[in-house]
Design a protein around this motif. Structure first.
Motif, PDB file in Angstrom:
ATOM      1  N   THR A 160      -5.201   3.504   4.339  1.00  0.00           N
ATOM      2  CA  THR A 160      -4.970   3.193   2.994  1.00  0.00           C
ATOM      3  C   THR A 160      -6.079   3.213   1.951  1.00  0.00           C
ATOM      4  OG1 THR A 160      -3.206   1.223   3.026  1.00  0.00           O
ATOM      5  CG2 THR A 160      -2.913   2.730   1.833  1.00  0.00           C
ATOM      6  N   GLU A 161      -5.919   4.664   1.409  1.00  0.00           N
ATOM      7  CA  GLU A 161      -6.816   5.052   0.317  1.00  0.00           C
ATOM      8  C   GLU A 161      -6.006   5.062  -1.304  1.00  0.00           C
ATOM      9  OE1 GLU A 161      -8.463   8.992   0.294  1.00  0.00           O
ATOM     10  OE2 GLU A 161      -8.931   8.682   3.369  1.00  0.00           O
ATOM     11  N   MET A 162      -7.187   4.182  -2.469  1.00  0.00           N
ATOM     12  CA  MET A 162      -5.694   3.555  -3.202  1.00  0.00           C
ATOM     13  C   MET A 162      -7.616   4.077  -4.535  1.00  0.00           C
ATOM     14  SD  MET A 162      -2.960   3.407  -2.244  1.00  0.00           S
ATOM     15  CE  MET A 162      -2.816   2.731  -4.547  1.00  0.00           C
ATOM     16  N   LYS A 163      -6.940   4.190  -5.058  1.00  0.00           N
ATOM     17  CA  LYS A 163      -6.964   4.436  -6.548  1.00  0.00           C
ATOM     18  C   LYS A 163      -7.068   2.719  -7.698  1.00  0.00           C
ATOM     19  CE  LYS A 163      -8.984   8.926  -6.560  1.00  0.00           C
ATOM     20  NZ  LYS A 163      -9.106  10.174  -7.412  1.00  0.00           N
ATOM     21  N   SER A 200      -1.637  -1.950 -18.520  1.00  0.00           N
ATOM     22  CA  SER A 200      -1.716  -1.262 -17.614  1.00  0.00           C
ATOM     23  C   SER A 200      -2.454  -1.158 -16.267  1.00  0.00           C
ATOM     24  CB  SER A 200      -1.354   0.394 -17.320  1.00  0.00           C
ATOM     25  OG  SER A 200      -2.109   0.964 -17.382  1.00  0.00           O
ATOM     26  N   ALA A 201      -1.465  -1.527 -14.784  1.00  0.00           N
ATOM     27  CA  ALA A 201      -2.437  -2.233 -13.856  1.00  0.00           C
ATOM     28  C   ALA A 201      -1.723  -0.841 -12.755  1.00  0.00           C
ATOM     29  CB  ALA A 201      -2.373  -3.358 -13.787  1.00  0.00           C
ATOM     30  N   LYS A 202      -2.552  -0.787 -11.638  1.00  0.00           N
ATOM     31  CA  LYS A 202      -1.993   0.138 -10.734  1.00  0.00           C
ATOM     32  C   LYS A 202      -2.850   0.906  -9.698  1.00  0.00           C
ATOM     33  CE  LYS A 202      -2.712   5.156 -12.658  1.00  0.00           C
ATOM     34  NZ  LYS A 202      -3.155   6.257 -13.099  1.00  0.00           N
ATOM     35  N   GLY A 203      -2.305   0.409  -8.512  1.00  0.00           N
ATOM     36  CA  GLY A 203      -2.686   0.688  -6.765  1.00  0.00           C
ATOM     37  C   GLY A 203      -2.429  -0.332  -5.894  1.00  0.00           C
ATOM     38  N   ASN A 204      -3.267  -0.606  -5.079  1.00  0.00           N
ATOM     39  CA  ASN A 204      -2.964  -1.320  -4.267  1.00  0.00           C
ATOM     40  C   ASN A 204      -4.427  -2.109  -3.391  1.00  0.00           C
ATOM     41  OD1 ASN A 204       0.401  -1.637  -2.874  1.00  0.00           O
ATOM     42  ND2 ASN A 204      -0.220   0.277  -3.439  1.00  0.00           N
ATOM     43  N   LEU A 205      -3.735  -3.713  -3.181  1.00  0.00           N
ATOM     44  CA  LEU A 205      -5.442  -4.840  -2.810  1.00  0.00           C
ATOM     45  C   LEU A 205      -4.535  -5.077  -2.256  1.00  0.00           C
ATOM     46  CD1 LEU A 205      -6.570  -6.393  -5.675  1.00  0.00           C
ATOM     47  CD2 LEU A 205      -7.315  -4.648  -4.336  1.00  0.00           C
ATOM     48  N   PRO A 206      -5.528  -5.635  -0.394  1.00  0.00           N
ATOM     49  CA  PRO A 206      -5.017  -6.456   0.712  1.00  0.00           C
ATOM     50  C   PRO A 206      -5.107  -7.561   0.457  1.00  0.00           C
ATOM     51  CG  PRO A 206      -7.190  -4.704   0.946  1.00  0.00           C
ATOM     52  CD  PRO A 206      -6.714  -4.845  -0.867  1.00  0.00           C
ATOM     53  N   SER A 207      -3.290  -8.128   0.492  1.00  0.00           N
ATOM     54  CA  SER A 207      -3.661  -9.640   0.244  1.00  0.00           C
ATOM     55  C   SER A 207      -5.196 -10.703   1.069  1.00  0.00           C
ATOM     56  CB  SER A 207      -2.382 -10.074   0.996  1.00  0.00           C
ATOM     57  OG  SER A 207      -2.315 -11.941   0.760  1.00  0.00           O
ATOM     58  N   ASN A 211      -1.943 -10.466   6.380  1.00  0.00           N
ATOM     59  CA  ASN A 211      -2.239  -8.654   6.918  1.00  0.00           C
ATOM     60  C   ASN A 211      -1.190  -6.890   5.712  1.00  0.00           C
ATOM     61  OD1 ASN A 211      -3.540  -6.648   8.007  1.00  0.00           O
ATOM     62  ND2 ASN A 211      -1.878  -5.997   9.485  1.00  0.00           N
ATOM     63  N   SER A 212      -0.373  -7.642   4.524  1.00  0.00           N
ATOM     64  CA  SER A 212       0.391  -6.718   3.791  1.00  0.00           C
ATOM     65  C   SER A 212      -0.700  -6.535   2.316  1.00  0.00           C
ATOM     66  CB  SER A 212       1.495  -7.765   3.104  1.00  0.00           C
ATOM     67  OG  SER A 212       0.454  -9.050   2.480  1.00  0.00           O
ATOM     68  N   LEU A 213      -0.463  -5.780   1.885  1.00  0.00           N
ATOM     69  CA  LEU A 213      -0.903  -4.876   0.914  1.00  0.00           C
ATOM     70  C   LEU A 213      -0.224  -5.508   0.165  1.00  0.00           C
ATOM     71  CD1 LEU A 213      -1.463  -1.417   1.333  1.00  0.00           C
ATOM     72  CD2 LEU A 213      -3.363  -2.837   1.201  1.00  0.00           C
ATOM     73  N   LEU A 214      -1.211  -6.331  -1.665  1.00  0.00           N
ATOM     74  CA  LEU A 214      -0.585  -6.279  -2.926  1.00  0.00           C
ATOM     75  C   LEU A 214      -0.218  -5.349  -3.984  1.00  0.00           C
ATOM     76  CD1 LEU A 214      -2.089  -9.627  -3.063  1.00  0.00           C
ATOM     77  CD2 LEU A 214      -0.132  -9.470  -2.655  1.00  0.00           C
ATOM     78  N   GLU A 215       1.117  -5.308  -3.917  1.00  0.00           N
ATOM     79  CA  GLU A 215       1.056  -3.934  -5.347  1.00  0.00           C
ATOM     80  C   GLU A 215       0.436  -4.488  -7.155  1.00  0.00           C
ATOM     81  OE1 GLU A 215       4.229  -1.100  -7.191  1.00  0.00           O
ATOM     82  OE2 GLU A 215       5.005  -2.638  -6.054  1.00  0.00           O
ATOM     83  N   LEU A 216      -0.056  -3.769  -7.579  1.00  0.00           N
ATOM     84  CA  LEU A 216      -0.863  -3.901  -9.347  1.00  0.00           C
ATOM     85  C   LEU A 216       0.663  -3.122  -9.761  1.00  0.00           C
ATOM     86  CD1 LEU A 216      -4.579  -2.600  -8.526  1.00  0.00           C
ATOM     87  CD2 LEU A 216      -3.565  -5.176  -8.144  1.00  0.00           C
ATOM     88  N   LYS A 217       0.849  -4.144 -10.433  1.00  0.00           N
ATOM     89  CA  LYS A 217       1.399  -3.977 -11.616  1.00  0.00           C
ATOM     90  C   LYS A 217       1.311  -4.126 -13.192  1.00  0.00           C
ATOM     91  CE  LYS A 217       5.045  -4.467  -9.903  1.00  0.00           C
ATOM     92  NZ  LYS A 217       6.878  -5.168  -9.376  1.00  0.00           N
ATOM     93  N   ARG A 218       1.425  -4.106 -14.456  1.00  0.00           N
ATOM     94  CA  ARG A 218       1.769  -5.083 -15.085  1.00  0.00           C
ATOM     95  C   ARG A 218       2.112  -6.655 -15.408  1.00  0.00           C
ATOM     96  NH1 ARG A 218       3.466  -6.289 -20.255  1.00  0.00           N
ATOM     97  NH2 ARG A 218       1.851  -6.461 -21.982  1.00  0.00           N
ATOM     98  N   SER A 219       3.299  -6.456 -14.472  1.00  0.00           N
ATOM     99  CA  SER A 219       4.084  -7.676 -13.958  1.00  0.00           C
ATOM    100  C   SER A 219       3.321  -8.431 -13.083  1.00  0.00           C
ATOM    101  CB  SER A 219       6.079  -6.754 -14.530  1.00  0.00           C
ATOM    102  OG  SER A 219       5.088  -6.130 -13.223  1.00  0.00           O
TER     103      SER A 219
END
Length: 283
Positions: A160-163, A200-207, A211-219
């Motif tokens: 997964t490629e993320m910015k 604002s926050a956007k993207g995904n990070l490994p937990s 093994n999941s991905l955490l979604e980046l949001k302001r909330s």
């Protein structure tokens, strides 16, 4: 007698003229001082574009060392561009500055994670067979009496490629000192803190826990909505007119607080190395 009176009054007149002139000089000096103070104390405004190079620092307990190492190997530093408007009050050579800045931080990541789907092409069996040797004169040969098979699954991986980006409005509060402020080329140094508010926050990070991905949001409940940064600046001003300067200002900014809440097991802080380019207008 008239001649005597004139002679005796002459020193008195000289004395009066002397003290009158001295009083006038003191008055002039006071007025001059007031003028100098008025000239040296003034307001000014700055507008800047702030390109910068952002690096990420991760820390945590030892049990998260493999997670931190994996992220360090999977992420790259980034270039960002911010903008700011500042108001400065100059008292002689001293500066007090504040304003409003838009700033962005983050990293580019290429994360590899293991899915729950079995890759049949890469999975395999291992067979363990028990043999006995049978002697049947004149022959002797092996004979299988038991076979045990073990399946070794290989799970598919996913890249997964993320910015990942975190954007803030920041309010700086700085104090500085100027050198040669009335010359064609002037210098200033300043330092202080800025107080940021996440917009604002956007993207995904490994937990760090599975093994999941955490979604980046302001909330997102694990992201802190405010920040504090340390700032150091060195400005070089080129006078364009009596009231206008072009400013080149290298700066360093360091996060004093983590991007994440204290409940998140890993701390993430940013370092920014940049150059502000803009104009200073004196009122």
């Amino acid at each position: 007698f008239q001649h005597f009176e004139l002679e005796n009054s002459f020193p008195s007149n000289i004395s009066n003229i002397y003290y009158s002139a001295q009083y006038q000089d003191v008055q002039n000096e006071d007025n001059k001082g007031d003028t100098i103070n008025k000239q040296e104390s003034h307001w000014s405004a700055d507008i800047f574009a702030n390109p910068g190079y952002v690096t990420t620092g991760l820390t945590g307990d030892n049990i998260y060392n493999s997670y931190i190492a994996s992220r360090n190997n999977s992420e790259k530093n980034i270039f960002t561009v911010g903008a700011s408007v500042e108001i400065s009050y100059s008292i002689g050579r001293l500066l007090i500055k504040s304003g409003l800045e838009y700033a962005s931080y983050g990293q580019n990541g290429n994360y590899t994670r293991t899915t729950a789907e079995i890759d049949n092409g890469q999975s395999y069996f291992e067979h363990d067979t028990t043999w006995v040797w049978v002697y049947d004169p004149p022959e002797i040969y092996p004979y299988p009496i038991a076979t045990d098979s073990t399946f070794f699954p290989v799970y598919k991986t996913e890249n997964t490629e993320m910015k990942n980006r975190y954007s803030y409005f920041e309010i700086p509060l700085l104090i500085g000192y100027q050198f040669g402020k009335d010359k064609k080329v002037s210098f200033e140094i300043s330092t202080g803190c800025s107080f940021g508010f996440l917009i604002s926050a956007k993207g995904n990070l490994p937990s760090p826990d599975d093994n999941s991905l955490l979604e980046l949001k302001r909330s997102s409940d694990f992201i802190r909505n405010n920040s504090i940064n340390y700032i150091a600046q060195l400005g070089i001003g080129f006078r364009l007119s009596d009231n206008t300067k072009f400013i080149i200002r290298p700066f360093y900014k360091r996060s004093l607080t983590s991007t994440f809440e204290n409940t998140f097991p890993v701390s993430q802080k940013f370092n920014t190395f940049g150059i502000s380019l803009g104009l200073n207008i004196k009122f």
